[in-house]
Design an enzyme around this catalytic site. Structure first.
Site, PDB file in Angstrom:
ATOM      1  N   ASP A 149      -2.929  -2.978   1.304  1.00 12.19           N
ATOM      2  CA  ASP A 149      -2.836  -1.979   2.350  1.00 12.19           C
ATOM      3  C   ASP A 149      -4.271  -1.680   2.810  1.00 12.19           C
ATOM      4  O   ASP A 149      -5.246  -2.145   2.217  1.00 12.19           O
ATOM      5  CB  ASP A 149      -2.111  -0.716   1.836  1.00 12.19           C
ATOM      6  CG  ASP A 149      -1.526   0.096   2.976  1.00 12.19           C
ATOM      7  OD1 ASP A 149      -0.572   0.842   2.744  1.00 12.19           O
ATOM      8  OD2 ASP A 149      -2.016  -0.051   4.115  1.00 12.19           O
TER       9      ASP A 149
HETATM   10  C1  GLC Z   1      -1.552   1.974   6.713  1.00 11.98           C
HETATM   11  C2  GLC Z   1      -0.194   2.043   6.044  1.00 11.98           C
HETATM   12  C3  GLC Z   1       0.559   0.752   6.056  1.00 11.98           C
HETATM   13  C4  GLC Z   1       0.248   0.020   7.342  1.00 11.98           C
HETATM   14  C5  GLC Z   1      -1.209  -0.390   7.308  1.00 11.98           C
HETATM   15  C6  GLC Z   1      -1.644  -1.085   8.598  1.00 11.98           C
HETATM   16  O1  GLC Z   1      -2.497   2.643   5.947  1.00 11.98           O
HETATM   17  O2  GLC Z   1      -0.181   2.544   4.720  1.00 11.98           O
HETATM   18  O3  GLC Z   1       1.943   1.061   5.902  1.00 11.98           O
HETATM   19  O4  GLC Z   1       1.076  -1.122   7.457  1.00 11.98           O
HETATM   20  O5  GLC Z   1      -2.065   0.701   7.048  1.00 11.98           O
HETATM   21  O6  GLC Z   1      -1.567  -0.208   9.663  1.00 11.98           O
END
Ligand code: GLC
Length: 746
Positions: free
Chosen positions: A289
């Site tokens: 993430d």
């Molecule tokens: C965010 C979220 C995740 C998302 C990623 C890209 O922090 O936790 O669910 O897909 O970053 O945007």
């Protein structure tokens, strides 16, 4: 020396070419595996590290990481230092950025990823609302529309479905999932993956199972917080939706910001390597993430980004979203012998596999077609699908004094509420390229359906829940007095639904309660339409209104869907997939809880039992609850056996009758309880459901099958266990009001 890598046979040669000198990896007539192994053999360690690096484009969906400007990004891409971009969208933009990748030494195309959680341009109900439809066919269709639009806009991959079990409404991200039940969550996760990926043609996109694993268990419902659970709880409650999504063929997995057994899941070898790669034989790739690799330093699990890179890689993480740790440190970690080239090749090979699979080497601009984009986004067919989905997501929680449906000779409606008119509150954080100006407000939806009715409007309350505005209340009361019926749209703005939006207080705001109390004094019929990205505490409003319609956050067709329900054009059929707490002190409250050594009965004077002394243990509305304009009765719950041999299956029958005056749909739910077991089992577990249409007066016999699969549970090693003994079977229209019988498994 030949090493066998799952997916790939890596031949340690400098790559092969045909007689014309065309390198194998550029030959579309060869197998994907052959092309991948040829390309790996040609790549430097720096280029391999680059494939594991994902950068953000035009939007930060996390803490700004000092993103370089586009000139630097494009140069990095040309240098082969980037394998994927997120938050770069549009046929034109993606074509431009992709060209930079094609200009790199080996011309390896980029993967473009983006959060399409419930629609790209045509916005569907939030996933939690969609799940309340219990309509797997509709849910798959919704995902297919999202994939069609996303792929038309140059994007190959969405970071969804979110598969986290959510039973704490304080956590803003419950909106992204499918609620509190593992079995239903698994069914829905699989439907979403199938809808997104299809057969991975250029109208579909890669799915991403997130946030692996157990993120929904955040302590106190607080975002980015610590989580932990026993392995039996992990396997029985949290893993089933991720597992189902992987088994449905999801191409990628994203780990979460949370922890398991004392380590950040980004660096947790048990989850990423032992379970995902080995036990589940996952062949796709794992993306971190946003900066979750780098944040292992904040957790106190890594000393610096190089240490974080080592721990993430050796645990099983592969692509690095926005930390830039892998691209920076892999060459030295390999040189120092801390990370094997085999591990790097396996990770890079899994990513290259999907780039070949999507045809990006042969047709790098296939997804970046402006004409197709213009014809696909927010077209009428998609809007119609969004309306169907939205109608099916609306829950009727209360309907007294025949308040609903509104009859069409209603002459005057007083519509009250900021959310009924101000469209920016209609959308949540995860709306991709949706534009709330293209959405239909409740005011517009009502005007369309009640074309011959006078509909007044008053704001009623301030967006800021702390401000009570007597002028707004007085205006609302005056207009209510002049009307036949009052529709008051309250709740929480969509702007407070989603990531980084935990709330300690999920009750209806006091400024809205104050409004309702004054409206109640007018003696008019009051219909509360509650918009929210999470279940709220509604105890204070049940006595202040005749009807409560829970509309969640419904997206582009919001107003039309609600108007169809209020007018009776659509008889509401949704059932909640998260329990609604009676009071904040109950949170988290959920149906699939365990027994206790001192069970409480209905007798509220008991002392030595497991209960609150000041309120009931029970939620205001239980899992699976939702009303209809008609009524349904249940009878004749029968089992094919009362003593079941374990290798056999059990047939369960129950009769459902539409006893009301409207045709309607009912979600017939089947639950079990393993009465005595070596590992405690919940008092009820959903193991089947069927959504059935019944004309008024009609009865149907619904049949379910229970097999060893439904009757068994996981031990802490993730092995299925089936034990003889008594099982209770429940059937009904929610998890509380059920018929019960039992059988013995031999
Ligand atoms: C965010 C979220 C995740 C998302 C990623 C890209 O922090 O936790 O669910 O897909 O970053 O945007």
């Amino acid at each position: 020396m030949i090493k066998y890598i799952p997916h790939l046979l890596v031949v340690l040669l400098a790559g092969c070419s045909d007689s014309t000198g065309i390198p194998d990896y550029k030959r579309a007539d060869l197998s994907v595996e052959k092309r991948v192994s040829d390309l790996l053999a040609r790549m430097t360690i720096e280029e391999k590290a680059g494939q594991l690096n994902q950068l953000a484009g035009d939007l930060n969906t996390g803490p700004a990481s000092g993103n370089a400007d586009w000139q630097h990004k494009l140069q990095s891409i040309k240098n082969g230092e980037v394998g994927s971009m997120l938050n770069v969208v549009g046929a034109g933009k993606t074509k431009q950025v992709q060209q930079a990748a094609l200009d790199s030494r080996l011309g390896i195309p980029l993967l473009f990823g983006y959060d399409v959680m419930h629609g790209y341009k045509t916005i569907f109900p939030i996933p939690l609302a969609e799940a309340c439809s219990w309509d797997l066919v509709q849910i798959e269709k919704n995902a297919t529309v999202a994939a069609n639009e996303t792929s038309a806009a140059g994007v190959h991959w969405t970071f969804g479905p979110m598969c986290d079990i959510g039973n704490d409404p304080r956590w803003g991200r419950v909106m992204e999932g499918a609620g509190e039940d593992p079995w239903l969550g698994a069914q829905i996760a699989a439907s979403r993956v199938k809808g997104l990926q299809g057969n991975l043609d250029s109208n579909h996109i890669l799915a991403c199972v997130k946030h692996y694993a157990g993120y929904g268990a955040v302590e106190g419902g607080k975002e980015y917080a610590y989580t932990d659970m026993s392995r039996t709880e992990l396997w029985n409650k949290y893993l089933p939706p991720y597992k189902a999504a992987v088994e449905a063929g999801a191409a990628t997995v994203m780990n979460g910001f949370n922890t398991f057994e004392g380590t950040p899941v980004t660096g947790n070898k048990y989850l990423l390597d032992e379970v995902l790669k080995n036990k589940w034989n996952f062949k796709g790739f794992v993306v971190s993430d946003w900066n979750s690799i780098g944040e292992m330093v904040n957790w106190g699990y890594a000393t610096d980004n190089k240490d974080a890179a080592l721990k993430a890689l050796t645990a099983g993480s592969m692509m690095d979203m926005e930390t830039k740790a892998l691209v920076a440190h892999i060459p030295e970690l390999v040189k120092e012998g801390k990370v094997s080239m085999q591990l790097i090749d396996d990770a890079v090979g899994r990513i290259l596999y999907y780039k070949f699979k999507l045809g990006l080497f042969d047709h790098p601009f296939a997804y970046s077609d402006e004409q197709r984009e213009a014809a696909t986004l927010l077209n009428e067919k998609h809007r119609k699908e969004a309306l169907e989905a939205a109608k099916r997501s609306i829950i009727l929680l209360q309907n007294e004094n025949n308040a609903l449906p509104l009859n069409n000779n209603t002459k005057k409606i007083a519509l009250v509420g900021l959310f009924a008119q101000d469209k920016k509150h209609l959308f949540d954080f995860w709306v991709a390229q949706g534009d709330f100006n293209e959405a239909v407000s409740l005011q517009e939806g009502l005007q369309s359906v009640f074309a011959n009715t006078a509909i007044s409007y008053s704001q009623g309350y301030e967006a800021d829940r702390a401000i009570s505005n007597q002028t707004l209340i007085a205006d609302a009361v005056n207009k209510a007095r002049a009307a036949d019926v009052v529709i008051v749209n309250i709740g929480l703005s969509g702007e407070i639904a989603g990531e980084a939006r935990s709330l300690s207080d999920v009750s209806i705001p006091q400024n809205q309660i104050a409004l309702l109390k004054e409206l109640k004094k007018t003696g008019k019929k009051i219909i509360a339409v509650v918009s929210s990205g999470r279940p709220m505490i509604l105890s204070e409003i049940t006595g202040l209104c005749d009807a409560i319609v829970y509309t969640w956050i419904l997206g582009t067709e919001s107003g039309n869907a609600i108007a169809q329900v209020l007018s009776g054009k659509y008889n509401p059929s949704a059932k909640t997939v998260m329990s609604f707490p009676l009071a904040a002190g109950q949170i988290p409250v959920y149906y699939n809880h365990f027994r206790t050594g001192r069970p409480a009965t209905a007798n509220s004077n008991e002392v030595w039992v497991s209960r609150y002394r000041d309120i009931s243990n029970e939620p205001l509305y239980p899992f699976g609850f939702g009303l209809s304009y008609t009524t349904f009765s249940y009878s004749n719950l029968e089992l094919s056996d009362s003593a079941l041999q374990r290798e056999n299956t059990l047939r369960v029958k129950v009769t459902v009758t539409n006893t009301g005056s409207f045709d309607g749909e009912e979600v017939v739910q089947l639950y079990i309880n393993d009465v005595t077991s070596s590992i405690l089992r919940p008092v009820k577990e959903l193991k089947g459901f069927k959504k059935v249409f019944l004309e008024k007066g009609e009865s149907k016999v619904m049949e379910f099958i229970l097999t060893n699969e439904e009757l068994s549970f996981y031990d802490g090693a993730g092995n299925k266990v089936l034990e003889e003994g008594w099982f209770e079977v429940f059937a009904g229209g929610n998890s509380r009001d059920v018929l019960t019988t039992r059988f013995r498994l031999k």
